[in-house]
Design a protein around this motif. Sequence first.
Motif, mmCIF file in Angstrom:
data_model
loop_
_atom_site.group_PDB
_atom_site.id
_atom_site.type_symbol
_atom_site.label_atom_id
_atom_site.label_comp_id
_atom_site.label_asym_id
_atom_site.label_seq_id
_atom_site.Cartn_x
_atom_site.Cartn_y
_atom_site.Cartn_z
ATOM 1 N N GLY A 165 42.229 55.322 17.970
ATOM 2 C CA GLY A 165 42.632 56.528 18.684
ATOM 3 C C GLY A 165 42.674 56.455 20.205
ATOM 4 O O GLY A 165 42.934 57.467 20.858
ATOM 5 N N VAL A 166 42.460 55.265 20.783
ATOM 6 C CA VAL A 166 42.435 55.194 22.259
ATOM 7 C C VAL A 166 43.830 55.165 22.881
ATOM 8 O O VAL A 166 43.986 55.348 24.087
ATOM 9 C CB VAL A 166 41.625 53.965 22.762
ATOM 10 N N GLY A 167 44.834 54.904 22.042
ATOM 11 C CA GLY A 167 46.206 54.874 22.567
ATOM 12 C C GLY A 167 46.862 53.509 22.426
ATOM 13 O O GLY A 167 47.792 53.187 23.163
ATOM 14 N N VAL B 11 48.005 62.511 29.976
ATOM 15 C CA VAL B 11 49.099 63.433 30.278
ATOM 16 C C VAL B 11 49.014 64.650 29.359
ATOM 17 O O VAL B 11 48.356 64.597 28.315
ATOM 18 C CB VAL B 11 50.472 62.724 30.135
ATOM 19 N N LYS C 11 39.476 50.319 20.085
ATOM 20 C CA LYS C 11 38.885 51.330 19.207
ATOM 21 C C LYS C 11 39.971 52.283 18.676
ATOM 22 O O LYS C 11 41.001 52.454 19.322
ATOM 23 C CB LYS C 11 37.888 52.112 20.067
ATOM 24 N N PRO D 138 47.009 57.388 33.099
ATOM 25 C CA PRO D 138 46.552 58.788 33.147
ATOM 26 C C PRO D 138 46.659 59.512 31.801
ATOM 27 O O PRO D 138 47.510 59.173 30.970
ATOM 28 C CB PRO D 138 47.515 59.413 34.151
ATOM 29 N N LEU E 131 55.750 56.697 30.358
ATOM 30 C CA LEU E 131 54.364 56.208 30.285
ATOM 31 C C LEU E 131 54.324 54.727 30.701
ATOM 32 O O LEU E 131 53.472 54.307 31.469
ATOM 33 C CB LEU E 131 53.814 56.367 28.863
ATOM 34 N N VAL F 284 51.298 66.184 27.639
ATOM 35 C CA VAL F 284 52.245 66.312 26.514
ATOM 36 C C VAL F 284 52.041 65.115 25.605
ATOM 37 O O VAL F 284 51.521 64.083 26.031
ATOM 38 C CB VAL F 284 53.720 66.315 26.972
ATOM 39 N N ASN G 117 42.893 53.969 29.319
ATOM 40 C CA ASN G 117 43.882 55.021 29.074
ATOM 41 C C ASN G 117 43.225 56.398 29.126
ATOM 42 O O ASN G 117 42.012 56.531 29.001
ATOM 43 C CB ASN G 117 44.510 54.778 27.678
ATOM 44 N N GLN G 118 44.055 57.395 29.310
ATOM 45 C CA GLN G 118 43.633 58.800 29.252
ATOM 46 C C GLN G 118 42.659 59.174 30.367
ATOM 47 O O GLN G 118 41.709 59.929 30.146
ATOM 48 C CB GLN G 118 43.048 59.126 27.874
ATOM 49 N N ASP H 223 51.036 46.034 17.576
ATOM 50 C CA ASP H 223 50.132 47.185 17.625
ATOM 51 C C ASP H 223 49.123 46.922 16.506
ATOM 52 O O ASP H 223 49.452 47.051 15.333
ATOM 53 C CB ASP H 223 50.957 48.455 17.365
ATOM 54 N N SER I 183 51.660 54.188 13.029
ATOM 55 C CA SER I 183 52.106 55.354 13.780
ATOM 56 C C SER I 183 53.268 55.027 14.710
ATOM 57 O O SER I 183 53.599 55.827 15.565
ATOM 58 C CB SER I 183 50.937 56.003 14.527
ATOM 59 N N THR J 242 48.857 52.369 20.033
ATOM 60 C CA THR J 242 50.275 52.474 19.668
ATOM 61 C C THR J 242 51.118 52.926 20.853
ATOM 62 O O THR J 242 52.178 52.348 21.122
ATOM 63 C CB THR J 242 50.447 53.467 18.498
ATOM 64 N N SER J 243 50.637 53.932 21.584
ATOM 65 C CA SER J 243 51.406 54.429 22.734
ATOM 66 C C SER J 243 51.589 53.320 23.764
ATOM 67 O O SER J 243 52.682 53.146 24.315
ATOM 68 C CB SER J 243 50.689 55.619 23.377
HETATM 69 N N1 LIG Z 1 47.722 58.648 28.181
HETATM 70 C C1 LIG Z 1 47.792 59.558 27.234
HETATM 71 N N2 LIG Z 1 47.858 60.867 27.543
HETATM 72 C C2 LIG Z 1 47.930 61.804 26.584
HETATM 73 N N3 LIG Z 1 47.909 61.553 25.264
HETATM 74 C C3 LIG Z 1 47.819 60.266 24.897
HETATM 75 C C4 LIG Z 1 47.770 59.204 25.832
HETATM 76 N N4 LIG Z 1 47.690 58.030 25.153
HETATM 77 C C5 LIG Z 1 47.710 58.346 23.843
HETATM 78 N N5 LIG Z 1 47.788 59.681 23.682
HETATM 79 C C6 LIG Z 1 47.815 60.438 22.430
HETATM 80 O O1 LIG Z 1 46.645 60.122 21.679
HETATM 81 C C7 LIG Z 1 46.924 60.068 20.290
HETATM 82 C C8 LIG Z 1 46.518 58.710 19.744
HETATM 83 O O2 LIG Z 1 47.331 57.742 20.379
HETATM 84 P P1 LIG Z 1 47.788 56.424 19.629
HETATM 85 O O3 LIG Z 1 48.335 56.736 18.291
HETATM 86 O O4 LIG Z 1 48.633 55.681 20.590
HETATM 87 O O5 LIG Z 1 46.362 55.731 19.483
HETATM 88 P P2 LIG Z 1 45.918 54.511 18.568
HETATM 89 O O6 LIG Z 1 44.817 53.839 19.293
HETATM 90 O O7 LIG Z 1 47.106 53.685 18.229
HETATM 91 O O8 LIG Z 1 45.392 55.265 17.294
HETATM 92 P P3 LIG Z 1 44.978 54.614 15.854
HETATM 93 O O9 LIG Z 1 43.764 53.801 16.095
HETATM 94 O O10 LIG Z 1 44.724 55.829 15.021
HETATM 95 O O11 LIG Z 1 46.164 53.801 15.416
HETATM 96 C C9 LIG Z 1 48.416 60.342 20.146
HETATM 97 O O12 LIG Z 1 48.581 61.694 19.848
HETATM 98 C C10 LIG Z 1 48.981 60.022 21.521
HETATM 99 O O13 LIG Z 1 50.142 60.764 21.823
#
Ligand SMILES: Nc1ncnc2c1ncn2[C@@H]1O[C@H](COP(=O)(O)OP(=O)(O)OP(=O)(O)O)[C@@H](O)[C@H]1O
Length: 408
Positions: free
Chosen positions: A94-96, A389, A92, A387, A402, A391, A345-346, A234, A125, A98-99
């Motif tokens: 914004g779930v993370g 985090v 979905k 987790p 991470l 920052v 995540n998160q 990604d 991103s 890319t990170s």
């Molecule tokens: N474990 C985490 N703890 C804190 N912040 C997180 C964590 N994982 C991701 N984030 C933050 O959440 C936001 C969205 O993360 P990310 O861009 O990785 O998501 P995405 O699923 O790739 O988003 P999109 O669908 O918009 O491409 C970013 O600001 C990222 O720093």
Amino acid sequence: MAITPFHATTFKFSSSSSPNRFTSIARTGFVSYPTLLNPCKLDAIFSSNSPKRKQSRKLFTVLSAVAPVETTAEFDEMLSGTQRKYYMLGGKGGVGKTSCAASLAVKFANNGHPTLVVSTDPAHSLSDSFAQDLTGGTLVPVEGPLSPLFALEINPEKAREEFRDASQKNGGTGVKDFMDGMGLGMLADQLGELKLGELLDTPPPGLDEAIAISKVIQFLELQEYNMFTRIVFDTAPTGHTLRLLSLPDFLDASIGKILKLRQKISSATSAIKNVFGQEETRQDASDKLEKLRERMIKVRELFRDTNSTEFVIVTIPTVMAISESSRLRASLTKENVPVKRLIVNQILPPSASDCKFCAMKRKDQTRAIDMIQNDPELSSLLLVQAPLVDVEIRGVPALQFLGDMIWK
Ligand SMILES: Nc1ncnc2c1ncn2[C@@H]1O[C@H](COP(=O)(O)OP(=O)(O)OP(=O)(O)O)[C@@H](O)[C@H]1O
């Protein structure tokens, strides 16, 4: 088995004088993060006469209550072998994704695999995540990791333009006009069925992604990219990914039809084609289209190849995200796409004293995580907990940190 939140704590960058060091600091201020994960160190605290001992014991009791039976991502298995492997991270928005994808790429590169991380999400991103400019549609080296790590942000608009050019020259309006002019109306009607022009003018979600991935395969066919043994994608949010899965078949069929039609046109117009001197151009366009079709077939095969490819679902501990992950897994299974790992995540780190908001949130997350255990699509997956985090995860050191928590 009920799964409880990850027992990590918060961390942050050390002093600005050494921005590359990513150190961890426990919220409590008296037990560091590595200490919490190391039972031997905890033992030492417990058996010492430290004035903080009593407090530490209290903290340990709280943490024990939420500490999960730890599952790992079985990273050793992801690492093993020098043959090329593809990891596609999706879920979905914004779930993370890319990170997690960027941290996996850094981890591969730090463990000896020359790695390429590719964004096929139109809303790129990767640059933000790595805190480096990776735009431009070409391979850009990422500074920091021990082995080569390159990033590629595919420009879907540009890739689509190339696709449109090749198609239109051969089966789109160009050919249609030509045939209309020749009075070959019946054949022109068959072109209408393909709806290719419409497809390119208002592309369905997933088309960009399919073209982007085919573009990556085009890159990887080149000798100079042989070095990459791990490719991390990604991907765009779920809806796009689901459409993408069926698109290679659809496009393969469409392009196949166009090519067949081209042959028909070619014989029907053989008497007149030399007059117009267009044969050579058309042959060239036809070759391009044929190549595109071959790549589409490769994309389709790549998605389903258990030996080289794995789709990793990324989610967060909310009912909505987990329900969507369950549907995604069902679709991936239907399409025979291999899935083994689920990243949650998160997840809120434990705390000795939750505020009312955090306590509610934690309860919600625990309920959502429990859902996974009872979900027929998700319960069999390897559950990896990451987790939340305090920052933003930006830059290689942060991604490394991470990655060390997720990819174990
Ligand atoms: N474990 C985490 N703890 C804190 N912040 C997180 C964590 N994982 C991701 N984030 C933050 O959440 C936001 C969205 O993360 P990310 O861009 O990785 O998501 P995405 O699923 O790739 O988003 P999109 O669908 O918009 O491409 C970013 O600001 C990222 O720093």
